[in-house]
Design a protein around this motif. Sequence first.
Motif, PDB file in Angstrom:
ATOM      1  N   VAL A   1       0.824  -1.208   0.000  1.00 26.21           N
ATOM      2  CA  VAL A   1       0.000   0.000   0.000  1.00 26.21           C
ATOM      3  C   VAL A   1       0.861   1.262   0.000  1.00 26.21           C
ATOM      4  O   VAL A   1       0.448   2.309   0.465  1.00 26.21           O
ATOM      5  N   GLY A   2       2.066   1.153  -0.553  1.00 23.57           N
ATOM      6  CA  GLY A   2       2.979   2.282  -0.546  1.00 23.57           C
ATOM      7  C   GLY A   2       2.588   3.349  -1.531  1.00 23.57           C
ATOM      8  O   GLY A   2       1.791   3.097  -2.429  1.00 23.57           O
ATOM      9  N   PRO A   3       3.131   4.574  -1.393  1.00 23.80           N
ATOM     10  CA  PRO A   3       4.014   4.985  -0.300  1.00 23.80           C
ATOM     11  C   PRO A   3       3.248   5.119   1.022  1.00 23.80           C
ATOM     12  O   PRO A   3       2.091   5.536   1.009  1.00 23.80           O
ATOM     13  N   VAL A   4       3.928   4.737   2.103  1.00 28.14           N
ATOM     14  CA  VAL A   4       3.287   4.870   3.403  1.00 28.14           C
ATOM     15  C   VAL A   4       4.004   5.944   4.218  1.00 28.14           C
ATOM     16  O   VAL A   4       5.196   6.184   4.047  1.00 28.14           O
TER      17      VAL A   4
ATOM     18  N   GLY B   1       1.690   8.574  18.299  1.00 30.64           N
ATOM     19  CA  GLY B   1       0.396   7.995  18.006  1.00 30.64           C
ATOM     20  C   GLY B   1       0.464   6.844  17.022  1.00 30.64           C
ATOM     21  O   GLY B   1      -0.425   6.008  16.976  1.00 30.64           O
ATOM     22  N   GLY B   2       1.543   6.814  16.245  1.00 31.18           N
ATOM     23  CA  GLY B   2       1.700   5.735  15.292  1.00 31.18           C
ATOM     24  C   GLY B   2       0.641   5.700  14.207  1.00 31.18           C
ATOM     25  O   GLY B   2       0.132   4.651  13.845  1.00 31.18           O
ATOM     26  N   TYR B   3       0.275   6.905  13.697  1.00 32.00           N
ATOM     27  CA  TYR B   3      -0.701   6.944  12.608  1.00 32.00           C
ATOM     28  C   TYR B   3      -0.020   6.565  11.308  1.00 32.00           C
ATOM     29  O   TYR B   3       0.959   7.184  10.897  1.00 32.00           O
ATOM     30  N   LEU B   4      -0.547   5.534  10.644  1.00 34.43           N
ATOM     31  CA  LEU B   4       0.058   5.055   9.406  1.00 34.43           C
ATOM     32  C   LEU B   4      -0.866   5.363   8.235  1.00 34.43           C
ATOM     33  O   LEU B   4      -1.987   4.867   8.171  1.00 34.43           O
ATOM     34  N   TYR B   5      -0.379   6.208   7.333  1.00 37.30           N
ATOM     35  CA  TYR B   5      -1.151   6.538   6.143  1.00 37.30           C
ATOM     36  C   TYR B   5      -0.685   5.686   4.978  1.00 37.30           C
ATOM     37  O   TYR B   5       0.506   5.441   4.816  1.00 37.30           O
ATOM     38  N   GLN B   6      -1.654   5.237   4.157  1.00 39.96           N
ATOM     39  CA  GLN B   6      -1.288   4.370   3.033  1.00 39.96           C
ATOM     40  C   GLN B   6      -1.599   5.049   1.701  1.00 39.96           C
ATOM     41  O   GLN B   6      -2.391   5.985   1.633  1.00 39.96           O
ATOM     42  N   ASN B   7      -0.953   4.557   0.639  1.00 40.35           N
ATOM     43  CA  ASN B   7      -1.139   5.065  -0.725  1.00 40.35           C
ATOM     44  C   ASN B   7      -1.123   6.593  -0.773  1.00 40.35           C
ATOM     45  O   ASN B   7      -1.992   7.219  -1.385  1.00 40.35           O
TER      46      ASN B   7
ATOM     47  N   LEU C   1      -6.015   6.414   6.367  1.00 38.50           N
ATOM     48  CA  LEU C   1      -5.262   5.608   7.329  1.00 38.50           C
ATOM     49  C   LEU C   1      -5.250   4.137   6.940  1.00 38.50           C
ATOM     50  O   LEU C   1      -6.208   3.628   6.368  1.00 38.50           O
ATOM     51  N   TYR C   2      -4.159   3.462   7.292  1.00 44.26           N
ATOM     52  CA  TYR C   2      -4.044   2.022   7.055  1.00 44.26           C
ATOM     53  C   TYR C   2      -5.010   1.317   7.986  1.00 44.26           C
ATOM     54  O   TYR C   2      -5.013   1.543   9.195  1.00 44.26           O
TER      55      TYR C   2
ATOM     56  N   ASN D   1      -2.147  14.348  -1.290  1.00 43.75           N
ATOM     57  CA  ASN D   1      -2.593  13.972   0.057  1.00 43.75           C
ATOM     58  C   ASN D   1      -1.744  14.653   1.123  1.00 43.75           C
ATOM     59  O   ASN D   1      -2.234  14.982   2.207  1.00 43.75           O
ATOM     60  N   ALA D   2      -0.470  14.826   0.822  1.00 42.10           N
ATOM     61  CA  ALA D   2       0.472  15.307   1.824  1.00 42.10           C
ATOM     62  C   ALA D   2      -0.006  16.611   2.447  1.00 42.10           C
ATOM     63  O   ALA D   2      -0.024  16.757   3.675  1.00 42.10           O
ATOM     64  N   ARG D   3      -0.420  17.525   1.609  1.00 38.67           N
ATOM     65  CA  ARG D   3      -0.858  18.831   2.107  1.00 38.67           C
ATOM     66  C   ARG D   3      -2.095  18.687   2.986  1.00 38.67           C
ATOM     67  O   ARG D   3      -2.192  19.288   4.060  1.00 38.67           O
ATOM     68  N   GLU D   4      -3.004  17.803   2.512  1.00 38.65           N
ATOM     69  CA  GLU D   4      -4.242  17.541   3.244  1.00 38.65           C
ATOM     70  C   GLU D   4      -3.931  16.976   4.634  1.00 38.65           C
ATOM     71  O   GLU D   4      -4.514  17.389   5.640  1.00 38.65           O
ATOM     72  N   ILE D   5      -2.975  16.021   4.663  1.00 38.84           N
ATOM     73  CA  ILE D   5      -2.628  15.389   5.941  1.00 38.84           C
ATOM     74  C   ILE D   5      -2.034  16.428   6.890  1.00 38.84           C
ATOM     75  O   ILE D   5      -2.400  16.500   8.072  1.00 38.84           O
ATOM     76  N   VAL D   6      -1.140  17.262   6.364  1.00 35.47           N
ATOM     77  CA  VAL D   6      -0.512  18.275   7.216  1.00 35.47           C
ATOM     78  C   VAL D   6      -1.574  19.234   7.756  1.00 35.47           C
ATOM     79  O   VAL D   6      -1.613  19.547   8.947  1.00 35.47           O
ATOM     80  N   LYS D   7      -2.483  19.644   6.856  1.00 30.91           N
ATOM     81  CA  LYS D   7      -3.490  20.626   7.249  1.00 30.91           C
ATOM     82  C   LYS D   7      -4.427  20.069   8.326  1.00 30.91           C
ATOM     83  O   LYS D   7      -4.682  20.708   9.353  1.00 30.91           O
ATOM     84  N   SER D   8      -4.890  18.827   8.076  1.00 29.43           N
ATOM     85  CA  SER D   8      -5.879  18.266   8.992  1.00 29.43           C
ATOM     86  C   SER D   8      -5.236  17.672  10.255  1.00 29.43           C
ATOM     87  O   SER D   8      -5.646  17.968  11.366  1.00 29.43           O
ATOM     88  N   HIS D   9      -4.207  16.831  10.050  1.00 28.12           N
ATOM     89  CA  HIS D   9      -3.622  16.087  11.163  1.00 28.12           C
ATOM     90  C   HIS D   9      -2.729  16.966  12.041  1.00 28.12           C
ATOM     91  O   HIS D   9      -2.880  17.016  13.261  1.00 28.12           O
ATOM     92  N   ILE D  10      -1.825  17.716  11.373  1.00 25.62           N
ATOM     93  CA  ILE D  10      -0.825  18.465  12.133  1.00 25.62           C
ATOM     94  C   ILE D  10      -1.410  19.788  12.649  1.00 25.62           C
ATOM     95  O   ILE D  10      -1.276  20.134  13.823  1.00 25.62           O
TER      96      ILE D  10
END
Lengths: 553, 235
Positions: A72-75, A81-87, A111-112, A92-101
Amino acid sequence: MVLKPEDILRIAREEAERQRSYRYRINVCCSSGCLPFGALQVLKAFEEAIKEFGLQGECRVSRTGCVGTCSVGPVVLIEPGGYLYQNVTPENAREIVKSHIVSGKPVKELLYANEAFFKKQLRLVLRNAGKIDPLKIEDYIAAGGYSALIKCLTKMTPKEVIDEVIASGLRGRGGAGFPTGQKWNFVAREKNTPKYVVANLDEGDPGVFANRTLAEADPHAIIEGMAIAAYAVGAEKGYIYVRAEYPLAVQTLREALKQARSMNLMGKNILETQFSFDIELRLGAGAFVAGEETGILASIEGRRAMPRPRPPYPATSGLWGKPTLIQNVETLANVPLIILNGGSWFAKIGTPKCTGTKCFSLTGKVNNPGLIEVPMGITLREVVFEIGGGVPSGRRFKAVLVGGPSGGCLPESLLDLSIDYESLTKAGAIMGSGGIVVIDDESCMVDTAWFFTDFCVDESCGKCVPCRVGLLKMRNILERIMKGEGRLEDLDILSELGEYVRDVSLCGLGQTAPNPVLTTLRYFRDEYITHIFDKRCPAGKCFRSQVSMKEAP
Amino acid sequence: MSGAGTVKLKINGVEVTAYEGETILEAAKRAGIRIPTLCYLDGLSNYGSCRLCIVEIKGSPKLFPSCTTPVSNGMEVITDSERLRKYRKMTVELLLSEKPHVCAVCVANGNCELQDLAKEFGVDHLRFDREWTRQKIDLTHDFLVIDNNRCILCTRCVRVCDEIEGVHVLDIKARGKDSQIIVDMDEDWGSSRSCTSCRKCARVCPVGAIYVRDKPISETKDKDIAQFIISRRRR
């Protein structure tokens, strides 16, 4: 720069403190599994997004090694917290930073989801994989790295080190399962000098990548393990023998060695002690037989990688006739843990006769393929159905090939078999280099046996008659059966040849190569019979290919 | 022969005294016990590839090549058993089916070690399909011929050329079933600049793969040549 043991411990403290000061650590897997899917672009996108939101001081983005979920890479692993994002894509990167961080809300749909994949695993050898930057030695040191070496050099005699390894019960992960401490003892008591330590990083098997992944994710664990081994047996020079087809592993190890040297952890008088040790990389040209211990030695000496009969064993006469300790890299990566936590701690993991964990490359017709590490004694069913998540798309499980191309095909009735050297050998399989290939009911077992025999025919070095000619004849008989021209007596000849090749061959490769044929004959004989009598392939594989062969101009 | 530096072992139930470091094959030979061999040649390094000299050692389920396994005190060796005979016969059968070995049209007919072994083990037919693909025969040398169709890859020629003559003209290329003896960098023998035309390769070839043209093979073969040279050098 001349460093002392206390300097390394100080660096570890400072680096750990610095890492704790980050609110988030974003680890992008950049190993061979994720790179082709754009891991580097994802890494860049995260760096840019962090800059965009002005979070440079709070977040650390780093490239890391494999987390294990290669399909399911890139992961991306976000700590804490050990949050593992897949594919993950660069978008997505910007979205993850905006929402998660920024907002503290993990992006659920990315999330995986296969929690089961990690549940039954015990990651000791792969403790740092996916968590540290393999190209930064400070990361490894902050994670407790090199403290085992320091402990050996400052507090333990070589004999005490060996005794600790003996107490751990650690056995060689290269396949044969020889007790590691005993091997160290053999080399240590040799008077002849210089002595050598060789790390075997030559995986030639299809579907096996555990050692490569380890080198890409945590090169210093291998280097530290080697240095401890060298201290224990009295060697001053080591070689890591890597496949040239593993460019990323080569690059990572090269960089790691350079950094270790710059920190006085490698070279003359390591950390101001009496102990000197240096490692050289040797690239293998990529032959299956170059993974056999005497084959490796010949290759390092610059000769054709051909095995030679033992005795003399490498422990007494290895590289250039000198005592040589040769170990699989996974074995060596276990060593620092044993030194830090004690042999008796290690001996409690796994089974009484097979202690510790084992890394497996789980591939084939399975829902969650990837790199796993499990305690010895776990059953095949747990690996295939719980960690692996079973067979995909409604097909039925048929068999599992354990131990790479020269492993054995085990049927469903043996799924409750415990994974340890003795049980596997008894069932006709081997631990081998740790390959587990799941086979579903779409596959034909004759065809499967042919595939792996064909691989071994191609890879046979050609030195001894059983392996060179015997395997070839086995493959030809299988081909005849697959074309519908088989005879019942072929089955007897196949088993007779198989036993002959197993018993008479010179090295471990020939001795295990007939395993796929022997085990399919043992557990799936009815499929052979159907091919021969009914001129029919139960899985609909063989005769279809025969038709296309006939139709081809 | 007693005292320091010797060991006692049993071969086929008979007690034998051997020198320390000696191989089982050498110990058996001196005791008058014959073990069939093919790639082994007295005077050359031991190679262990033909697997004909395998023996059983009591207490181990494994088989051991007697040409490379050293003797040890108290060892009990069996050089002949039903299992060993079956496996040796299989080896000869496999070698015969690997290449187009046709004794009737082979120069070595009647002087061939493979043929002798086939007779010894009663190989009267082959259970495996035979290989009929033809390989080129190198006739470019003035009088030496290499016919890879008959080669069994025992590497006696390679070793005698390297270890006795000291020129290492011959070697193997490729691997597995494609392995082949080559001259220099896989060139025609006639254009070789390193070959001294000493004929040692033809003398030690157990089959008809390397031979001297137009000479009766009974005159050109001499499998004791390596030992002969070494004993001469020692004098």
